[in-house]
Design a protein around this motif. Structure first.
Motif, mmCIF file in Angstrom:
data_model
loop_
_atom_site.group_PDB
_atom_site.id
_atom_site.type_symbol
_atom_site.label_atom_id
_atom_site.label_comp_id
_atom_site.label_asym_id
_atom_site.label_seq_id
_atom_site.Cartn_x
_atom_site.Cartn_y
_atom_site.Cartn_z
ATOM 1 N N LYS A 17 -3.150 5.380 -1.755
ATOM 2 C CA LYS A 17 -3.618 4.349 -2.680
ATOM 3 C C LYS A 17 -4.220 3.171 -1.923
ATOM 4 O O LYS A 17 -3.953 2.986 -0.735
ATOM 5 C CB LYS A 17 -2.480 3.868 -3.570
ATOM 6 N N LYS A 18 -5.018 2.390 -2.631
ATOM 7 C CA LYS A 18 -5.605 1.195 -2.035
ATOM 8 C C LYS A 18 -4.550 0.119 -1.868
ATOM 9 O O LYS A 18 -3.574 0.060 -2.611
ATOM 10 C CB LYS A 18 -6.725 0.654 -2.935
ATOM 11 N N ARG A 19 -4.776 -0.732 -0.875
ATOM 12 C CA ARG A 19 -3.890 -1.890 -0.712
ATOM 13 C C ARG A 19 -4.106 -2.826 -1.886
ATOM 14 O O ARG A 19 -5.247 -3.095 -2.280
ATOM 15 C CB ARG A 19 -4.200 -2.587 0.614
ATOM 16 N N GLU A 20 -3.000 -3.329 -2.439
ATOM 17 C CA GLU A 20 -3.103 -4.198 -3.614
ATOM 18 C C GLU A 20 -2.329 -5.487 -3.406
ATOM 19 O O GLU A 20 -1.307 -5.517 -2.709
ATOM 20 C CB GLU A 20 -2.587 -3.476 -4.871
ATOM 21 N N GLN A 39 0.839 -1.182 0.000
ATOM 22 C CA GLN A 39 0.000 0.000 0.000
ATOM 23 C C GLN A 39 0.879 1.238 0.000
ATOM 24 O O GLN A 39 1.681 1.435 0.910
ATOM 25 C CB GLN A 39 -0.926 0.007 1.217
ATOM 26 N N TYR A 42 -9.202 -8.031 0.807
ATOM 27 C CA TYR A 42 -10.355 -8.194 1.700
ATOM 28 C C TYR A 42 -10.655 -9.672 1.981
ATOM 29 O O TYR A 42 -11.481 -9.979 2.830
ATOM 30 C CB TYR A 42 -11.586 -7.486 1.146
#
Length: 119
Positions: A41-44, A37, A104
């Motif tokens: 930004k979003k965690r990827e 992350q 998630y």
């Protein structure tokens, strides 16, 4: 409860390499993944490896990063080569009952280790 502890982050110049490690308190029955992350930004998902050693990678790291696991040592690794400035992020390891690159889906998380790549 699974406890995960990452290590191996640091600062490196573009084109350099780093190896991240993640030690788990309960390990062999889980799928293990690396996520990152960057600020804002979003965690990827970066890579994941199942109990049998089958791997999945994000397109952005294919050919540069290698995920592996040592079941005898309860340790997960991420070898990162040809690093780019856009790889700069906090890197997390995670454990789950099944494999995916969706953050998630994962139940257990480490605290993270910072990777900074300068141009």
């Amino acid at each position: 409860q699974v406890q995960l502890v990452e290590s191996g982050g640091g600062s490196v110049q573009s084109g350099g390499s780093l190896r991240l490690s993640c030690t788990a308190s309960l390990y062999s029955s889980y799928c293990m993944g690396w996520f990152r992350q960057a600020p804002g930004k979003k965690r990827e998902g970066v890579a994941a490896i199942d109990r049998a050693g089958s791997t999945t990678y994000a397109n952005s790291v294919k050919g540069r990063f290698t995920i592996s696991r040592d079941n005898a040592k309860n340790t997960l690794y991420l070898q990162m080569n040809s690093l780019k400035p856009e790889d700069t992020a906090m890197y997390y390891c995670a454990a789950n009952s099944w494999c995916s690159l969706a953050y998630y889906d994962y139940t257990y998380w480490g605290q993270g280790t910072q990777v900074t790549v300068s141009s």
